[in-house]
Design a protein around this motif. Structure first.
Motif, PDB file in Angstrom:
ATOM      1  N   VAL A  14       2.586  56.120 -24.082  1.00 41.68           N
ATOM      2  CA  VAL A  14       1.158  56.175 -24.394  1.00 41.68           C
ATOM      3  C   VAL A  14       0.698  54.893 -25.094  1.00 41.68           C
ATOM      4  O   VAL A  14      -0.403  54.400 -24.844  1.00 41.68           O
ATOM      5  N   ALA A  15       1.552  54.330 -25.956  1.00 41.72           N
ATOM      6  CA  ALA A  15       1.196  53.089 -26.650  1.00 41.72           C
ATOM      7  C   ALA A  15       1.027  51.948 -25.658  1.00 41.72           C
ATOM      8  O   ALA A  15       0.098  51.135 -25.779  1.00 41.72           O
ATOM      9  N   LEU A  16       1.902  51.882 -24.668  1.00 41.25           N
ATOM     10  CA  LEU A  16       1.820  50.831 -23.657  1.00 41.25           C
ATOM     11  C   LEU A  16       0.537  50.966 -22.841  1.00 41.25           C
ATOM     12  O   LEU A  16      -0.192  49.989 -22.630  1.00 41.25           O
ATOM     13  N   ILE A  17       0.247  52.203 -22.409  1.00 44.91           N
ATOM     14  CA  ILE A  17      -0.973  52.453 -21.633  1.00 44.91           C
ATOM     15  C   ILE A  17      -2.212  52.171 -22.476  1.00 44.91           C
ATOM     16  O   ILE A  17      -3.168  51.532 -22.022  1.00 44.91           O
ATOM     17  N   ILE A  20      -2.893  48.457 -22.926  1.00 43.40           N
ATOM     18  CA  ILE A  20      -3.434  47.857 -21.707  1.00 43.40           C
ATOM     19  C   ILE A  20      -4.913  48.226 -21.544  1.00 43.40           C
ATOM     20  O   ILE A  20      -5.759  47.362 -21.289  1.00 43.40           O
ATOM     21  N   VAL A  21      -5.225  49.506 -21.730  1.00 41.77           N
ATOM     22  CA  VAL A  21      -6.604  49.983 -21.582  1.00 41.77           C
ATOM     23  C   VAL A  21      -7.520  49.367 -22.638  1.00 41.77           C
ATOM     24  O   VAL A  21      -8.666  48.995 -22.353  1.00 41.77           O
ATOM     25  N   ALA A  22      -7.008  49.254 -23.859  1.00 45.23           N
ATOM     26  CA  ALA A  22      -7.826  48.744 -24.966  1.00 45.23           C
ATOM     27  C   ALA A  22      -7.782  47.225 -25.093  1.00 45.23           C
ATOM     28  O   ALA A  22      -8.384  46.670 -26.013  1.00 45.23           O
ATOM     29  N   SER A  23      -7.104  46.546 -24.178  1.00 40.38           N
ATOM     30  CA  SER A  23      -6.946  45.096 -24.280  1.00 40.38           C
ATOM     31  C   SER A  23      -8.274  44.327 -24.363  1.00 40.38           C
ATOM     32  O   SER A  23      -8.361  43.360 -25.137  1.00 40.38           O
ATOM     33  N   PRO A  24      -9.343  44.728 -23.632  1.00 39.25           N
ATOM     34  CA  PRO A  24     -10.615  44.001 -23.782  1.00 39.25           C
ATOM     35  C   PRO A  24     -11.161  44.075 -25.213  1.00 39.25           C
ATOM     36  O   PRO A  24     -11.634  43.077 -25.759  1.00 39.25           O
ATOM     37  N   VAL A  25     -11.087  45.277 -25.806  1.00 36.21           N
ATOM     38  CA  VAL A  25     -11.547  45.457 -27.189  1.00 36.21           C
ATOM     39  C   VAL A  25     -10.636  44.695 -28.139  1.00 36.21           C
ATOM     40  O   VAL A  25     -11.102  44.032 -29.079  1.00 36.21           O
ATOM     41  N   ASN A 100       3.518  48.016 -33.226  1.00 34.76           N
ATOM     42  CA  ASN A 100       4.583  48.598 -34.047  1.00 34.76           C
ATOM     43  C   ASN A 100       5.257  49.767 -33.347  1.00 34.76           C
ATOM     44  O   ASN A 100       6.478  49.965 -33.458  1.00 34.76           O
ATOM     45  N   ILE A 101       4.470  50.547 -32.609  1.00 34.62           N
ATOM     46  CA  ILE A 101       5.040  51.680 -31.875  1.00 34.62           C
ATOM     47  C   ILE A 101       5.939  51.178 -30.754  1.00 34.62           C
ATOM     48  O   ILE A 101       7.054  51.677 -30.550  1.00 34.62           O
ATOM     49  N   LEU A 102       5.477  50.163 -30.019  1.00 35.90           N
ATOM     50  CA  LEU A 102       6.278  49.602 -28.934  1.00 35.90           C
ATOM     51  C   LEU A 102       7.578  48.994 -29.461  1.00 35.90           C
ATOM     52  O   LEU A 102       8.606  49.021 -28.781  1.00 35.90           O
ATOM     53  N   LYS A 103       7.536  48.461 -30.682  1.00 35.61           N
ATOM     54  CA  LYS A 103       8.738  47.883 -31.288  1.00 35.61           C
ATOM     55  C   LYS A 103       9.689  48.954 -31.812  1.00 35.61           C
ATOM     56  O   LYS A 103      10.835  48.660 -32.151  1.00 35.61           O
ATOM     57  N   GLY A 104       9.208  50.189 -31.924  1.00 37.13           N
ATOM     58  CA  GLY A 104      10.051  51.273 -32.420  1.00 37.13           C
ATOM     59  C   GLY A 104       9.983  51.479 -33.914  1.00 37.13           C
ATOM     60  O   GLY A 104      10.735  52.285 -34.473  1.00 37.13           O
ATOM     61  N   ASP A 105       9.065  50.765 -34.587  1.00 36.44           N
ATOM     62  CA  ASP A 105       8.928  50.896 -36.042  1.00 36.44           C
ATOM     63  C   ASP A 105       8.133  52.133 -36.428  1.00 36.44           C
ATOM     64  O   ASP A 105       8.323  52.683 -37.515  1.00 36.44           O
ATOM     65  N   MET A 106       7.196  52.536 -35.556  1.00 36.61           N
ATOM     66  CA  MET A 106       6.280  53.610 -35.893  1.00 36.61           C
ATOM     67  C   MET A 106       6.132  54.601 -34.745  1.00 36.61           C
ATOM     68  O   MET A 106       6.584  54.358 -33.625  1.00 36.61           O
ATOM     69  N   SER A 107       5.461  55.708 -35.064  1.00 35.34           N
ATOM     70  CA  SER A 107       5.119  56.741 -34.089  1.00 35.34           C
ATOM     71  C   SER A 107       3.610  56.927 -34.139  1.00 35.34           C
ATOM     72  O   SER A 107       2.941  56.419 -35.045  1.00 35.34           O
TER      73      SER A 107
END
Length: 202
Positions: A14-17, A20-25, A100-107
């Protein structure tokens, strides 16, 4: 099974998606803050994560580096910019934590990662909050956020650790979305509402 496997898979996917979706913002806010904060759009700070392992949390920078005549940083309320207030009100300042979520530091869901200097001031029971990954949002955040006193806030973290489930996470996500859309319990300057934990307990 959910706690030890599916939760991590859900977080990363979900973090990856979402990134990507929020990349313009993300890009727009980054550019805006780049100019407003003299080339420093991001705020990075050391925080304790799972098992009190220290990591660097990322947020959008909502305050300037303004100092007084002695070179000391001015109070938060004086450094918080009008754009920063808007970013905090909409919770956009939390967006970089997807990294941070993608790095595994957070949820996505878990106790908020607090300041490193707070570590000596938790009770033995309150230390349970560090037995899991910290989250962008959590039970304490949907139960009053900065309006809760420290004892109640930390107890909510313990309640989450002891009752973690998919159903509870879904409830927290839905309530978080509702709170963000209505700006409920958002405090631009938390220190104006509650003192730091170390100051209260020292």
């Amino acid at each position: 099974m959910y706690k030890h496997f599916f939760k991590s898979v859900f977080d990363f996917s979900v973090a990856l998606i979402a990134l990507i979706v929020a990349s313009p913002v993300f890009i727009l806010v980054t550019i805006c803050l780049w100019f407003l904060n003299s080339g420093e759009p991001f705020f990075k700070q050391k925080r304790p994560g799972k098992n009190e392992k220290i990591f660097s949390i990322f947020k959008f920078k909502t305050m300037t580096n303004a100092t007084d005549a002695n070179g000391n940083l001015l109070p938060d309320r004086e450094r918080l910019t009008s754009v920063g207030k808007l970013i905090r009100k909409t919770s956009l300042d939390e967006l970089p934590q997807l990294i941070n979520i993608l790095k595994g530091d957070m949820s996505f869901i878990g106790p908020r990662p607090l300041l490193v200097r707070y570590l000596p001031f938790y009770s033995l029971n309150e230390k349970k909050r560090h037995s899991i990954k910290p989250g962008i949002t959590g039970l304490a955040q949907i139960s009053g956020r900065n309006l809760l006193n420290w004892d109640d806030r930390l107890q909510k973290d313990i309640d989450y650790v002891e009752n973690m489930s998919f159903a509870l996470d879904l409830k927290i996500i839905l309530k978080t979305i509702k709170n963000v859309l209505t700006s409920k319990d958002v405090v631009a300057d938390p220190n104006a509402v509650i003192k730091d934990l170390d100051e209260i307990r020292s």
